[in-house]
Write a protein that holds these residues in place. Structure first.
Motif, PDB file in Angstrom:
ATOM      1  N   MET B   1     -20.294  -9.112 -12.861  1.00 25.03           N
ATOM      2  CA  MET B   1     -19.393  -9.644 -11.636  1.00 25.03           C
ATOM      3  C   MET B   1     -20.230  -9.782 -10.496  1.00 25.03           C
ATOM      4  O   MET B   1     -21.211  -8.853 -10.020  1.00 25.03           O
ATOM      5  N   HIS B   2     -20.213 -10.828  -9.813  1.00 23.76           N
ATOM      6  CA  HIS B   2     -20.936 -11.291  -8.363  1.00 23.76           C
ATOM      7  C   HIS B   2     -20.383 -10.056  -7.238  1.00 23.76           C
ATOM      8  O   HIS B   2     -19.318  -9.724  -7.207  1.00 23.76           O
ATOM      9  N   ALA B   3     -21.337  -9.953  -6.358  1.00 26.60           N
ATOM     10  CA  ALA B   3     -21.023  -8.997  -5.378  1.00 26.60           C
ATOM     11  C   ALA B   3     -19.759  -9.566  -4.562  1.00 26.60           C
ATOM     12  O   ALA B   3     -18.727  -8.842  -4.145  1.00 26.60           O
ATOM     13  N   GLU B   4     -19.735 -10.920  -4.282  1.00 26.52           N
ATOM     14  CA  GLU B   4     -18.787 -11.626  -3.739  1.00 26.52           C
ATOM     15  C   GLU B   4     -17.532 -11.309  -4.256  1.00 26.52           C
ATOM     16  O   GLU B   4     -16.179 -11.138  -3.554  1.00 26.52           O
ATOM     17  N   ASP B   5     -17.328 -11.301  -5.726  1.00 30.89           N
ATOM     18  CA  ASP B   5     -16.099 -11.287  -6.412  1.00 30.89           C
ATOM     19  C   ASP B   5     -15.657  -9.733  -6.260  1.00 30.89           C
ATOM     20  O   ASP B   5     -14.344  -9.452  -6.068  1.00 30.89           O
ATOM     21  N   GLN B   6     -16.725  -8.745  -6.270  1.00 28.84           N
ATOM     22  CA  GLN B   6     -16.378  -7.371  -5.988  1.00 28.84           C
ATOM     23  C   GLN B   6     -15.700  -7.137  -4.616  1.00 28.84           C
ATOM     24  O   GLN B   6     -14.767  -6.578  -4.468  1.00 28.84           O
ATOM     25  N   ALA B   7     -16.143  -7.950  -3.600  1.00 27.02           N
ATOM     26  CA  ALA B   7     -15.851  -7.695  -2.342  1.00 27.02           C
ATOM     27  C   ALA B   7     -14.565  -8.496  -2.312  1.00 27.02           C
ATOM     28  O   ALA B   7     -13.268  -7.834  -1.552  1.00 27.02           O
ATOM     29  N   ASP B   8     -14.081  -9.339  -2.997  1.00 26.76           N
ATOM     30  CA  ASP B   8     -12.648  -9.867  -2.961  1.00 26.76           C
ATOM     31  C   ASP B   8     -11.680  -9.004  -3.563  1.00 26.76           C
ATOM     32  O   ASP B   8     -10.732  -8.813  -3.329  1.00 26.76           O
ATOM     33  N   ARG B   9     -12.316  -8.419  -4.553  1.00 31.30           N
ATOM     34  CA  ARG B   9     -11.457  -7.572  -5.299  1.00 31.30           C
ATOM     35  C   ARG B   9     -10.914  -6.343  -4.447  1.00 31.30           C
ATOM     36  O   ARG B   9      -9.864  -5.779  -4.599  1.00 31.30           O
ATOM     37  N   ARG B  10     -11.930  -5.815  -3.637  1.00 28.25           N
ATOM     38  CA  ARG B  10     -11.599  -4.682  -2.778  1.00 28.25           C
ATOM     39  C   ARG B  10     -10.766  -5.180  -1.653  1.00 28.25           C
ATOM     40  O   ARG B  10      -9.829  -4.355  -1.454  1.00 28.25           O
ATOM     41  N   LEU B  11     -10.836  -6.378  -1.219  1.00 30.59           N
ATOM     42  CA  LEU B  11     -10.040  -6.706  -0.114  1.00 30.59           C
ATOM     43  C   LEU B  11      -8.517  -6.847  -0.575  1.00 30.59           C
ATOM     44  O   LEU B  11      -7.707  -6.585   0.019  1.00 30.59           O
ATOM     45  N   LEU B  12      -8.463  -7.752  -2.016  1.00 34.83           N
ATOM     46  CA  LEU B  12      -7.219  -7.860  -2.551  1.00 34.83           C
ATOM     47  C   LEU B  12      -6.509  -6.376  -2.751  1.00 34.83           C
ATOM     48  O   LEU B  12      -5.137  -6.238  -2.668  1.00 34.83           O
ATOM     49  N   ASP B  13      -7.220  -5.393  -3.421  1.00 36.69           N
ATOM     50  CA  ASP B  13      -6.806  -3.978  -3.393  1.00 36.69           C
ATOM     51  C   ASP B  13      -6.127  -3.564  -2.059  1.00 36.69           C
ATOM     52  O   ASP B  13      -5.055  -2.725  -2.138  1.00 36.69           O
ATOM     53  N   GLU B  14      -7.004  -3.455  -0.996  1.00 30.41           N
ATOM     54  CA  GLU B  14      -6.530  -3.352   0.260  1.00 30.41           C
ATOM     55  C   GLU B  14      -5.278  -3.935   0.700  1.00 30.41           C
ATOM     56  O   GLU B  14      -4.483  -3.209   1.368  1.00 30.41           O
ATOM     57  N   ILE B  15      -5.201  -5.414   0.343  1.00 31.12           N
ATOM     58  CA  ILE B  15      -3.848  -6.006   0.670  1.00 31.12           C
ATOM     59  C   ILE B  15      -2.709  -5.589  -0.033  1.00 31.12           C
ATOM     60  O   ILE B  15      -1.882  -5.291   0.663  1.00 31.12           O
ATOM     61  N   GLY B  16      -2.901  -5.464  -1.310  1.00 29.64           N
ATOM     62  CA  GLY B  16      -1.796  -4.911  -2.302  1.00 29.64           C
ATOM     63  C   GLY B  16      -1.248  -3.484  -1.652  1.00 29.64           C
ATOM     64  O   GLY B  16       0.043  -3.329  -1.443  1.00 29.64           O
ATOM     65  N   GLU B  17      -2.256  -2.565  -1.326  1.00 29.65           N
ATOM     66  CA  GLU B  17      -1.621  -1.049  -0.692  1.00 29.65           C
ATOM     67  C   GLU B  17      -1.243  -1.425   0.692  1.00 29.65           C
ATOM     68  O   GLU B  17      -0.212  -0.809   0.852  1.00 29.65           O
ATOM     69  N   MET B  18      -1.887  -2.315   1.459  1.00 29.12           N
ATOM     70  CA  MET B  18      -0.901  -2.441   2.811  1.00 29.12           C
ATOM     71  C   MET B  18       0.093  -2.953   2.671  1.00 29.12           C
ATOM     72  O   MET B  18       1.364  -2.498   3.323  1.00 29.12           O
ATOM     73  N   LEU B  19       0.610  -3.888   1.829  1.00 25.59           N
ATOM     74  CA  LEU B  19       1.800  -4.628   1.578  1.00 25.59           C
ATOM     75  C   LEU B  19       2.874  -3.452   0.970  1.00 25.59           C
ATOM     76  O   LEU B  19       4.043  -3.456   1.288  1.00 25.59           O
ATOM     77  N   ARG B  20       2.426  -2.753   0.049  1.00 29.22           N
ATOM     78  CA  ARG B  20       3.186  -1.709  -0.582  1.00 29.22           C
ATOM     79  C   ARG B  20       3.819  -0.838   0.512  1.00 29.22           C
ATOM     80  O   ARG B  20       4.926  -0.525   0.513  1.00 29.22           O
ATOM     81  N   VAL B  21       2.966  -0.531   1.537  1.00 27.94           N
ATOM     82  CA  VAL B  21       3.531   0.628   2.667  1.00 27.94           C
ATOM     83  C   VAL B  21       4.266  -0.227   3.651  1.00 27.94           C
ATOM     84  O   VAL B  21       5.180   0.340   4.147  1.00 27.94           O
ATOM     85  N   ALA B  22       3.721  -1.237   4.119  1.00 28.20           N
ATOM     86  CA  ALA B  22       4.342  -2.247   5.294  1.00 28.20           C
ATOM     87  C   ALA B  22       5.477  -2.993   4.825  1.00 28.20           C
ATOM     88  O   ALA B  22       6.087  -3.223   5.685  1.00 28.20           O
ATOM     89  N   ASP B  23       5.554  -3.375   3.589  1.00 25.90           N
ATOM     90  CA  ASP B  23       6.882  -4.189   3.408  1.00 25.90           C
ATOM     91  C   ASP B  23       7.607  -3.480   2.008  1.00 25.90           C
ATOM     92  O   ASP B  23       7.345  -4.118   1.060  1.00 25.90           O
ATOM     93  N   PRO B  24       8.114  -2.341   2.208  1.00 26.80           N
ATOM     94  CA  PRO B  24       8.599  -1.765   1.106  1.00 26.80           C
ATOM     95  C   PRO B  24       9.971  -2.208   0.634  1.00 26.80           C
ATOM     96  O   PRO B  24      10.507  -2.824   1.421  1.00 26.80           O
ATOM     97  N   VAL B  25      10.309  -1.904  -0.593  1.00 24.90           N
ATOM     98  CA  VAL B  25      11.786  -2.300  -0.922  1.00 24.90           C
ATOM     99  C   VAL B  25      12.791  -1.612  -0.415  1.00 24.90           C
ATOM    100  O   VAL B  25      12.592  -0.362  -0.352  1.00 24.90           O
ATOM    101  N   PRO B  26      13.631  -2.080   0.348  1.00 18.19           N
ATOM    102  CA  PRO B  26      14.548  -1.271   1.135  1.00 18.19           C
ATOM    103  C   PRO B  26      15.523  -0.410   0.307  1.00 18.19           C
ATOM    104  O   PRO B  26      15.806  -0.928  -0.803  1.00 18.19           O
ATOM    105  N   ASP B  27      15.872   0.670   0.851  1.00 18.95           N
ATOM    106  CA  ASP B  27      16.687   1.596   0.071  1.00 18.95           C
ATOM    107  C   ASP B  27      17.939   0.876  -0.700  1.00 18.95           C
ATOM    108  O   ASP B  27      18.401   0.951  -1.758  1.00 18.95           O
ATOM    109  N   HIS B  28      18.658   0.208   0.218  1.00 24.46           N
ATOM    110  CA  HIS B  28      20.090  -0.496  -0.179  1.00 24.46           C
ATOM    111  C   HIS B  28      19.599  -1.510  -1.280  1.00 24.46           C
ATOM    112  O   HIS B  28      20.621  -1.870  -1.903  1.00 24.46           O
ATOM    113  N   VAL B  29      18.550  -2.221  -1.104  1.00 21.44           N
ATOM    114  CA  VAL B  29      18.286  -2.988  -2.005  1.00 21.44           C
ATOM    115  C   VAL B  29      18.016  -2.621  -3.448  1.00 21.44           C
ATOM    116  O   VAL B  29      18.284  -2.970  -4.313  1.00 21.44           O
ATOM    117  N   ARG B  30      17.455  -1.187  -3.513  1.00 25.05           N
ATOM    118  CA  ARG B  30      17.093  -0.584  -4.689  1.00 25.05           C
ATOM    119  C   ARG B  30      18.489  -0.046  -5.418  1.00 25.05           C
ATOM    120  O   ARG B  30      18.571  -0.206  -6.486  1.00 25.05           O
TER     121      ARG B  30
END
Lengths: 187, 156
Positions: B1-30
Motif C-alpha cells: 500500500m502506498h504511503a498516500e493510501d495509508q494517510a488517506d485511510r488514517r484520515l478516513l478513520d479519524e473522520i469516521g470516529e469524529m462523525l460517530r461522536v459528533a453526530d450520534p443517532v438520537p435516543d428518540h430515533v433509536r
C-alpha cells in the motif's frame, strides 16, 4: 456477527422476536444514519426517514434473501427516501455528474455537535468537514459507514462508475486536508 | 500500500470516529426504531406502491413549479383493489383525498407515526382526511365484505 448469525437473527426478527430486532437496529443504525445525514435535511426529517427505512425492512423481511446484503439494502432504501423527500420539498435534486463534487455548495448541512468532541483536533476536523462540498461530505459519510459499504454498493447508490469512487475519495480528502492546513492543523 | 493510501485511510478513520461522536443517532430515533418491529403485519396482504409522483423527477418538478402542490400516489392490493391518493398542503396538516377502485364504502384510517385519522369512504369509494402530519404513512381500509387493505409505508 457473521453472515449466518445475521440470517438467523433476521428470521427471528421476522417472527417478531424483539431482541433479534434490537440487535439488527443496533448493528445497522449507524450505517442508516450516516446515509441519511449525507443530505441537508432537518433533524426531524432525518428521524422520519430513518424510521421509514426500518418500517420498510419490517414490511420486506421476506424479500431479503441474502443477509450479507442487508446493509446495502438499508442504505439504498434510506437514500431513495431522502431523494424522494428532496423532490417533494422541491429542493435541489443531486445529479450524478462529476461537477457536483467540484462545486462549493455547502449550505445548511446537518450540524455536527462539536461540543461532543473532547479533542481540539477533532473539533477542527468537524469544522473542516462542514466546509467541504455537500457531495464530498456524503461520499465521506458513506465511506466511513459502520458496518462498511462496498465500493460497488456506494457507486450504485450514487449512480456513479465504481472506478470513480477512489479518485473522488482522494479529491475530497485533499480538500479536507487543505481546509485543515489553512486552519493551522497538520492533516 | 502506498504511503498516500495509508494517510488517506488514517484520515478516513479519524473522520469516521469524529462523525460517530459528533453526530450520534438520537435516543428518540433509536427508541422509535426498536418499536418498528411491532408494525409487522401478519396475514395481511400489503397494497404495494404502484406510482408516486414524487419518485418521478420531472413530475415532481412540475408540481413544485405549478401553483398547486399535489402529490399523487397509487397502491394496489394483491387481489386487485386500487387505492388512489392525492395529497395537498405542506409541510404539516396535509389533506389526503382518496378513491377506492372498484368503488366501495370503507372505513379508512391514515396512520402517521403515533397519529391516526379516520374517515368513511362514501358509496363511490371517495374519502377525504384532513390535518394529517408529516412522517411515515400507511393507509388502512376496512371494506364492508371484511377485506382489509393496508398500504406499504410511504414518507409523507
Amino acid at each position: 456477527m457473521d453472515r449466518d448469525d445475521l440470517g438467523v437473527i433476521l428470521r427471528a426478527a421476522a417472527d417478531g422476536n424483539q431482541q433479534a430486532w434490537d440487535t439488527i437496529v443496533e448493528r445497522f443504525e449507524r450505517l442508516v444514519w450516516a446515509t441519511v445525514r449525507g443530505f441537508r435535511l432537518s433533524d426531524e426529517v432525518s428521524a422520519d426517514i430513518m424510521q421509514i427505512t426500518w418500517l420498510k425492512l419490517v414490511e420486506k423481511f421476506d424479500t431479503i434473501r441474502d443477509p450479507e446484503r442487508l446493509g446495502a439494502w438499508l442504505a439504498t432504501t434510506a437514500r431513495h427516501e431522502c431523494l424522494k423527500h428532496l423532490r417533494v420539498a422541491g429542493r435541489a435534486i443531486p445529479t450524478d455528474e462529476t461537477e457536483v463534487f467540484d462545486r462549493d455548495d455547502h449550505r445548511d448541512s446537518p450540524a455536527l455537535d462539536a461540543a461532543l468532541l473532547d479533542q481540539e483536533r477533532d473539533r477542527a476536523l468537524a469544522d473542516a468537514f462542514l466546509q467541504i462540498s455537500e457531495s464530498c461530505q456524503e461520499l465521506l459519510r458513506l465511506l466511513t459507514a459502520d458496518p462498511p459499504l462496498a465500493y460497488e454498493d456506494i457507486a450504485e447508490m450514487l449512480g456513479r462508475p465504481v472506478g470513480s469512487i477512489g479518485p473522488t475519495r482522494a479529491r475530497c480528502l485533499e480538500r479536507l486536508r487543505a481546509v485543515l492546513t489553512t486552519a493551522g492543523y497538520t492533516p | 500500500m502506498h504511503a498516500e493510501d495509508q494517510a488517506d485511510r488514517r484520515l478516513l478513520d479519524e473522520i469516521g470516529e469524529m462523525l460517530r461522536v459528533a453526530d450520534p443517532v438520537p435516543d428518540h430515533v433509536r427508541l422509535a426504531a426498536r418499536s418498528a418491529v411491532a408494525w409487522r403485519r401478519m396475514n395481511e396482504g400489503i397494497a404495494e406502491l404502484l406510482h408516486d409522483s414524487a419518485s418521478d423527477a420531472a413530475e415532481a418538478a412540475m408540481a413544485v413549479r405549478g401553483t398547486q402542490h399535489i402529490r399523487a400516489l397509487s397502491f394496489q392490493s394483491s387481489d386487485g383493489v386500487l387505492l388512489e391518493l392525492e395529497i395537498t398542503g405542506q409541510p404539516v396538516g396535509h389533506i389526503v383525498i382518496g378513491q377506492i377502485v372498484p368503488e366501495s364504502e370503507a372505513i379508512v384510517t391514515v396512520r402517521v407515526g403515533e397519529t391516526e385519522r379516520t374517515a368513511a369512504a362514501d358509496a363511490l369509494g371517495r374519502f377525504r382526511i384532513d390535518d394529517v402530519p408529516s412522517g411515515p404513512m400507511s393507509v388502512h381500509c376496512q371494506l364492508p365484505d371484511g377485506r382489509t387493505i393496508v398500504t406499504s409505508w410511504t414518507s409523507l
